[in-house]
Design a protein around this motif. Structure first.
Motif, PDB file in Angstrom:
ATOM      1  N   SER A  26       0.830  -1.212   0.000  1.00 50.88           N
ATOM      2  CA  SER A  26       0.000   0.000   0.000  1.00 50.88           C
ATOM      3  C   SER A  26       0.861   1.257   0.000  1.00 50.88           C
ATOM      4  O   SER A  26       0.407   2.327  -0.382  1.00 50.88           O
ATOM      5  N   ASN A  27       2.112   1.108   0.431  1.00 54.06           N
ATOM      6  CA  ASN A  27       3.075   2.209   0.418  1.00 54.06           C
ATOM      7  C   ASN A  27       4.049   2.086  -0.747  1.00 54.06           C
ATOM      8  O   ASN A  27       5.129   2.676  -0.726  1.00 54.06           O
ATOM      9  N   HIS A  28       3.683   1.281  -1.729  1.00 56.54           N
ATOM     10  CA  HIS A  28       4.425   1.127  -2.978  1.00 56.54           C
ATOM     11  C   HIS A  28       5.822   0.550  -2.791  1.00 56.54           C
ATOM     12  O   HIS A  28       6.742   0.883  -3.527  1.00 56.54           O
ATOM     13  N   GLU A  29       5.976  -0.315  -1.812  1.00 56.13           N
ATOM     14  CA  GLU A  29       7.236  -1.045  -1.613  1.00 56.13           C
ATOM     15  C   GLU A  29       6.972  -2.485  -2.040  1.00 56.13           C
ATOM     16  O   GLU A  29       6.495  -3.290  -1.257  1.00 56.13           O
ATOM     17  N   SER A  30       7.255  -2.782  -3.300  1.00 56.13           N
ATOM     18  CA  SER A  30       6.904  -4.108  -3.801  1.00 56.13           C
ATOM     19  C   SER A  30       8.080  -5.076  -3.894  1.00 56.13           C
ATOM     20  O   SER A  30       7.889  -6.280  -3.777  1.00 56.13           O
ATOM     21  N   LEU A  79      16.651  -4.689   6.574  1.00 58.76           N
ATOM     22  CA  LEU A  79      16.711  -3.811   5.411  1.00 58.76           C
ATOM     23  C   LEU A  79      15.515  -2.859   5.374  1.00 58.76           C
ATOM     24  O   LEU A  79      15.668  -1.661   5.099  1.00 58.76           O
ATOM     25  N   LEU A  80      14.342  -3.368   5.678  1.00 60.91           N
ATOM     26  CA  LEU A  80      13.146  -2.512   5.712  1.00 60.91           C
ATOM     27  C   LEU A  80      13.286  -1.422   6.774  1.00 60.91           C
ATOM     28  O   LEU A  80      12.909  -0.270   6.541  1.00 60.91           O
ATOM     29  N   PHE A  81      13.838  -1.790   7.919  1.00 62.25           N
ATOM     30  CA  PHE A  81      14.044  -0.802   8.978  1.00 62.25           C
ATOM     31  C   PHE A  81      15.110   0.219   8.577  1.00 62.25           C
ATOM     32  O   PHE A  81      14.928   1.429   8.751  1.00 62.25           O
ATOM     33  N   ASN A  82      16.206  -0.255   8.007  1.00 57.18           N
ATOM     34  CA  ASN A  82      17.294   0.638   7.603  1.00 57.18           C
ATOM     35  C   ASN A  82      16.865   1.624   6.523  1.00 57.18           C
ATOM     36  O   ASN A  82      17.423   2.720   6.433  1.00 57.18           O
ATOM     37  N   THR A  83      15.915   1.238   5.704  1.00 51.73           N
ATOM     38  CA  THR A  83      15.429   2.112   4.630  1.00 51.73           C
ATOM     39  C   THR A  83      14.187   2.902   5.059  1.00 51.73           C
ATOM     40  O   THR A  83      13.556   3.554   4.223  1.00 51.73           O
ATOM     41  N   LYS A  84      13.840   2.799   6.340  1.00 52.79           N
ATOM     42  CA  LYS A  84      12.702   3.515   6.915  1.00 52.79           C
ATOM     43  C   LYS A  84      11.361   3.124   6.284  1.00 52.79           C
ATOM     44  O   LYS A  84      10.421   3.904   6.253  1.00 52.79           O
ATOM     45  N   ILE A  86       9.737   0.511   7.527  1.00 48.01           N
ATOM     46  CA  ILE A  86       8.960   0.134   8.713  1.00 48.01           C
ATOM     47  C   ILE A  86       9.544   0.866   9.915  1.00 48.01           C
ATOM     48  O   ILE A  86      10.721   1.229   9.924  1.00 48.01           O
ATOM     49  N   ASP A  87       8.710   1.060  10.924  1.00 47.83           N
ATOM     50  CA  ASP A  87       9.179   1.746  12.124  1.00 47.83           C
ATOM     51  C   ASP A  87       9.907   0.775  13.057  1.00 47.83           C
ATOM     52  O   ASP A  87       9.904  -0.444  12.852  1.00 47.83           O
ATOM     53  N   GLU A  88      10.520   1.326  14.080  1.00 45.29           N
ATOM     54  CA  GLU A  88      11.330   0.523  14.996  1.00 45.29           C
ATOM     55  C   GLU A  88      10.497  -0.526  15.734  1.00 45.29           C
ATOM     56  O   GLU A  88      10.937  -1.657  15.925  1.00 45.29           O
ATOM     57  N   GLU A  89       9.298  -0.158  16.135  1.00 46.94           N
ATOM     58  CA  GLU A  89       8.444  -1.102  16.854  1.00 46.94           C
ATOM     59  C   GLU A  89       8.090  -2.314  15.981  1.00 46.94           C
ATOM     60  O   GLU A  89       8.169  -3.459  16.423  1.00 46.94           O
ATOM     61  N   THR A  90       7.720  -2.051  14.742  1.00 42.01           N
ATOM     62  CA  THR A  90       7.398  -3.141  13.812  1.00 42.01           C
ATOM     63  C   THR A  90       8.617  -4.024  13.597  1.00 42.01           C
ATOM     64  O   THR A  90       8.525  -5.261  13.610  1.00 42.01           O
ATOM     65  N   TYR A  91       9.759  -3.394  13.413  1.00 42.04           N
ATOM     66  CA  TYR A  91      11.001  -4.139  13.223  1.00 42.04           C
ATOM     67  C   TYR A  91      11.292  -5.024  14.426  1.00 42.04           C
ATOM     68  O   TYR A  91      11.503  -6.238  14.290  1.00 42.04           O
ATOM     69  N   LYS A  92      11.298  -4.438  15.615  1.00 40.91           N
ATOM     70  CA  LYS A  92      11.658  -5.190  16.820  1.00 40.91           C
ATOM     71  C   LYS A  92      10.668  -6.304  17.118  1.00 40.91           C
ATOM     72  O   LYS A  92      11.071  -7.410  17.486  1.00 40.91           O
ATOM     73  N   ASN A  93       9.377  -6.016  16.977  1.00 41.48           N
ATOM     74  CA  ASN A  93       8.365  -7.044  17.242  1.00 41.48           C
ATOM     75  C   ASN A  93       8.540  -8.252  16.328  1.00 41.48           C
ATOM     76  O   ASN A  93       8.522  -9.397  16.774  1.00 41.48           O
ATOM     77  N   ASN A  94       8.708  -7.998  15.043  1.00 42.50           N
ATOM     78  CA  ASN A  94       8.845  -9.099  14.087  1.00 42.50           C
ATOM     79  C   ASN A  94      10.188  -9.806  14.228  1.00 42.50           C
ATOM     80  O   ASN A  94      10.266 -11.030  14.112  1.00 42.50           O
ATOM     81  N   ARG A  95      11.235  -9.059  14.473  1.00 36.71           N
ATOM     82  CA  ARG A  95      12.547  -9.683  14.670  1.00 36.71           C
ATOM     83  C   ARG A  95      12.535 -10.573  15.906  1.00 36.71           C
ATOM     84  O   ARG A  95      13.045 -11.693  15.876  1.00 36.71           O
ATOM     85  N   ASN A  96      11.924 -10.090  16.990  1.00 31.43           N
ATOM     86  CA  ASN A  96      11.843 -10.894  18.212  1.00 31.43           C
ATOM     87  C   ASN A  96      11.066 -12.185  17.975  1.00 31.43           C
ATOM     88  O   ASN A  96      11.390 -13.229  18.539  1.00 31.43           O
TER      89      ASN A  96
END
Length: 104
Positions: A26-30, A79-84, A86-96
């Protein structure tokens, strides 16, 4: 951890990954969304498939593939987090959750 609990955790993670893919698209990241969609849902698919393995070697192989896919998913999340994307919370939750699956 019991296999049924692991299957449940991996299925829940797959659902979350699918929802993340929808958000990314939806944010055009395909490009990355397609990659993380494949690796993130492959974890649960391989764990589920292991219950019908054709012997011990096949069973172990399915879990090893799931572990590799989990590691790949972590890389895409980073990579998604580094390129902004996804936000930090989304990154950390999924990584955990990936780490939790790896440790099972």
């Amino acid at each position: 951890m019991a296999e049924s609990k692991l299957r449940e955790l991996s299925m829940d993670f797959s659902v979350d990954i699918i929802n993340l893919v929808k958000y990314l698209k939806s944010n055009h990241e395909s490009v990355i969304s397609n990659q993380i969609g494949r690796s993130g849902t492959s974890i649960g698919a391989n764990i589920h498939e292991a219950q019908y393995a054709q012997g011990k070697k096949d069973f172990i192989s399915k879990f090893e593939i799931a572990l590799k896919e989990c590691s790949e998913t972590e890389g895409w999340l980073q990579l998604l987090f580094n390129t902004k994307s996804i936000d930090e919370e989304t990154y950390k939750n999924n990584r955990n959750r990936c780490v939790e699956l790896e440790e099972c």
